[in-house]
Design a protein around this motif. Structure first.
Motif, PDB file in Angstrom:
ATOM      1  N   LEU A  95       0.840  -1.195   0.000  1.00 31.39           N
ATOM      2  CA  LEU A  95       0.000   0.000   0.000  1.00 31.39           C
ATOM      3  C   LEU A  95       0.875   1.246   0.000  1.00 31.39           C
ATOM      4  N   ALA A  96       1.877   1.286   0.853  1.00 25.62           N
ATOM      5  CA  ALA A  96       2.767   2.451   0.905  1.00 25.62           C
ATOM      6  C   ALA A  96       3.413   2.688  -0.463  1.00 25.62           C
ATOM      7  N   MET A  97       3.888   1.632  -1.077  1.00 28.59           N
ATOM      8  CA  MET A  97       4.510   1.738  -2.400  1.00 28.59           C
ATOM      9  C   MET A  97       3.504   2.286  -3.423  1.00 28.59           C
ATOM     10  N   HIS A  98       2.267   1.792  -3.371  1.00 29.29           N
ATOM     11  CA  HIS A  98       1.273   2.214  -4.358  1.00 29.29           C
ATOM     12  C   HIS A  98       0.678   3.580  -4.054  1.00 29.29           C
ATOM     13  N   ILE A  99       0.776   4.053  -2.814  1.00 24.38           N
ATOM     14  CA  ILE A  99       0.402   5.444  -2.533  1.00 24.38           C
ATOM     15  C   ILE A  99       1.415   6.368  -3.208  1.00 24.38           C
ATOM     16  N   ARG A 100       2.697   6.037  -3.086  1.00 23.05           N
ATOM     17  CA  ARG A 100       3.721   6.824  -3.782  1.00 23.05           C
ATOM     18  C   ARG A 100       3.480   6.783  -5.299  1.00 23.05           C
ATOM     19  N   ALA A 101       3.159   5.595  -5.809  1.00 27.07           N
ATOM     20  CA  ALA A 101       2.895   5.439  -7.236  1.00 27.07           C
ATOM     21  C   ALA A 101       1.676   6.259  -7.660  1.00 27.07           C
ATOM     22  N   ALA A 102       0.644   6.271  -6.831  1.00 23.49           N
ATOM     23  CA  ALA A 102      -0.570   7.025  -7.154  1.00 23.49           C
ATOM     24  C   ALA A 102      -0.261   8.518  -7.287  1.00 23.49           C
ATOM     25  N   LEU A 103       0.565   9.025  -6.404  1.00 20.81           N
ATOM     26  CA  LEU A 103       0.974  10.429  -6.503  1.00 20.81           C
ATOM     27  C   LEU A 103       1.755  10.656  -7.799  1.00 20.81           C
ATOM     28  N   ARG A 104       2.650   9.734  -8.119  1.00 24.39           N
ATOM     29  CA  ARG A 104       3.424   9.818  -9.365  1.00 24.39           C
ATOM     30  C   ARG A 104       2.486   9.745 -10.576  1.00 24.39           C
ATOM     31  N   ASN A 105       1.387   9.003 -10.449  1.00 23.63           N
ATOM     32  CA  ASN A 105       0.417   8.858 -11.532  1.00 23.63           C
ATOM     33  C   ASN A 105      -0.555  10.030 -11.626  1.00 23.63           C
ATOM     34  N   GLY A 106      -0.423  10.987 -10.728  1.00 27.50           N
ATOM     35  CA  GLY A 106      -1.242  12.184 -10.834  1.00 27.50           C
ATOM     36  C   GLY A 106      -2.394  12.298  -9.861  1.00 27.50           C
ATOM     37  N   LEU A 107      -2.576  11.328  -8.966  1.00 29.52           N
ATOM     38  CA  LEU A 107      -3.608  11.493  -7.939  1.00 29.52           C
ATOM     39  C   LEU A 107      -3.106  12.478  -6.885  1.00 29.52           C
ATOM     40  N   SER A 108      -4.015  13.244  -6.332  1.00 34.09           N
ATOM     41  CA  SER A 108      -3.661  14.178  -5.260  1.00 34.09           C
ATOM     42  C   SER A 108      -3.813  13.481  -3.908  1.00 34.09           C
ATOM     43  N   ARG A 109      -3.265  14.091  -2.892  1.00 37.76           N
ATOM     44  CA  ARG A 109      -3.451  13.558  -1.537  1.00 37.76           C
ATOM     45  C   ARG A 109      -4.929  13.554  -1.167  1.00 37.76           C
ATOM     46  N   ASP A 110      -5.669  14.568  -1.590  1.00 35.63           N
ATOM     47  CA  ASP A 110      -7.109  14.590  -1.308  1.00 35.63           C
ATOM     48  C   ASP A 110      -7.836  13.439  -2.003  1.00 35.63           C
ATOM     49  N   GLU A 111      -7.440  13.119  -3.230  1.00 35.15           N
ATOM     50  CA  GLU A 111      -8.056  11.985  -3.915  1.00 35.15           C
ATOM     51  C   GLU A 111      -7.715  10.673  -3.225  1.00 35.15           C
ATOM     52  N   ILE A 112      -6.498  10.538  -2.752  1.00 29.77           N
ATOM     53  CA  ILE A 112      -6.114   9.342  -2.000  1.00 29.77           C
ATOM     54  C   ILE A 112      -6.928   9.252  -0.720  1.00 29.77           C
ATOM     55  N   LYS A 113      -7.124  10.377  -0.038  1.00 29.55           N
ATOM     56  CA  LYS A 113      -7.971  10.393   1.161  1.00 29.55           C
ATOM     57  C   LYS A 113      -9.372   9.897   0.834  1.00 29.55           C
ATOM     58  N   GLU A 114      -9.936  10.348  -0.279  1.00 28.96           N
ATOM     59  CA  GLU A 114     -11.281   9.918  -0.670  1.00 28.96           C
ATOM     60  C   GLU A 114     -11.320   8.425  -0.972  1.00 28.96           C
ATOM     61  N   ILE A 115     -10.281   7.921  -1.608  1.00 26.32           N
ATOM     62  CA  ILE A 115     -10.202   6.475  -1.871  1.00 26.32           C
ATOM     63  C   ILE A 115     -10.192   5.720  -0.547  1.00 26.32           C
ATOM     64  N   THR A 134      -0.797   4.453   7.297  1.00 26.76           N
ATOM     65  CA  THR A 134       0.232   4.171   6.292  1.00 26.76           C
ATOM     66  C   THR A 134       0.417   5.377   5.384  1.00 26.76           C
ATOM     67  N   ALA A 135      -0.681   5.960   4.916  1.00 22.77           N
ATOM     68  CA  ALA A 135      -0.598   7.137   4.043  1.00 22.77           C
ATOM     69  C   ALA A 135       0.050   8.310   4.772  1.00 22.77           C
ATOM     70  N   GLN A 136      -0.322   8.519   6.038  1.00 20.94           N
ATOM     71  CA  GLN A 136       0.310   9.595   6.820  1.00 20.94           C
ATOM     72  C   GLN A 136       1.818   9.425   6.866  1.00 20.94           C
ATOM     73  N   GLN A 137       2.257   8.206   7.105  1.00 18.03           N
ATOM     74  CA  GLN A 137       3.688   7.928   7.179  1.00 18.03           C
ATOM     75  C   GLN A 137       4.357   8.211   5.829  1.00 18.03           C
ATOM     76  N   VAL A 138       3.736   7.779   4.740  1.00 15.09           N
ATOM     77  CA  VAL A 138       4.283   8.029   3.402  1.00 15.09           C
ATOM     78  C   VAL A 138       4.389   9.531   3.160  1.00 15.09           C
ATOM     79  N   PHE A 139       3.339  10.269   3.481  1.00 15.81           N
ATOM     80  CA  PHE A 139       3.348  11.718   3.254  1.00 15.81           C
ATOM     81  C   PHE A 139       4.404  12.404   4.120  1.00 15.81           C
ATOM     82  N   ARG A 140       4.530  11.968   5.369  1.00 13.39           N
ATOM     83  CA  ARG A 140       5.566  12.531   6.261  1.00 13.39           C
ATOM     84  C   ARG A 140       6.954  12.292   5.678  1.00 13.39           C
TER      85      ARG A 140
END
Length: 146
Positions: A95-115, A134-140
């Motif tokens: 999940l942590a890896m794919h949160i980073r990937a999602a940001l690289r793919n153009g999703l915003s942090r707000d969109e990730i929050k909604e997911i 997990t997302a908080q840790q990735v963003f930090r």
């Protein structure tokens, strides 16, 4: 998207009739690097050995070459689906890896929050709770790493 009326390249990505294993692998590796980043892929390849080489080859060809190259979904949508699957199955490192990937793919942090809010309903609140942590840790980590 329907495959009707689309030529093979539009319908199938790199997995075309007659595509060689090399073409599928190379197409998958290109997308894998774009989505996960060179550093991650280089680490995965550096850690390959006789035991894991076939597995790394398989995920590059099948997941990245066979699925992620298909044009039927945007990379943002693929990331959203993948994040949901990681939450549903409790794969927190992935999940942590794919949160980073999602940001690289153009999703915003707000969109990730909604997911992740959506996963609370369909995957369960305890799983979403861990996903938010997990997302908080990735963003930090991203905010503090130059």
């Amino acid at each position: 998207m329907s495959g009707a009326g689309q030529d093979g390249a539009q319908r199938h990505g790199v997995v075309q009739p007659g595509a060689t294993s090399r073409e599928i692998y190379d197409g998958g590796m290109a997308v894998r690097r774009e989505v996960l980043g060179d550093a991650h892929v280089d680490r995965a390849n550096a850690n390959k050995d006789d035991f894991t080489d076939d597995f790394q080859d398989m995920i590059t060809r099948i997941a990245w070459g066979g699925i992620w190259t298909r044009p039927g979904l945007t990379r943002q949508m693929r990331s959203a689906v993948t994040i949901t699957a990681m939450v549903a199955h409790g794969h927190w490192e992935e999940l942590a890896m794919h949160i980073r990937a999602a940001l690289r793919n153009g999703l915003s942090r707000d969109e990730i929050k909604e997911i992740l809010l959506q996963t609370a309903i369909y995957c369960g609140v305890p799983s979403a709770n861990t996903a938010f942590k997990t997302a908080q840790q990735v963003f930090r980590e991203m905010d503090t790493t130059p």
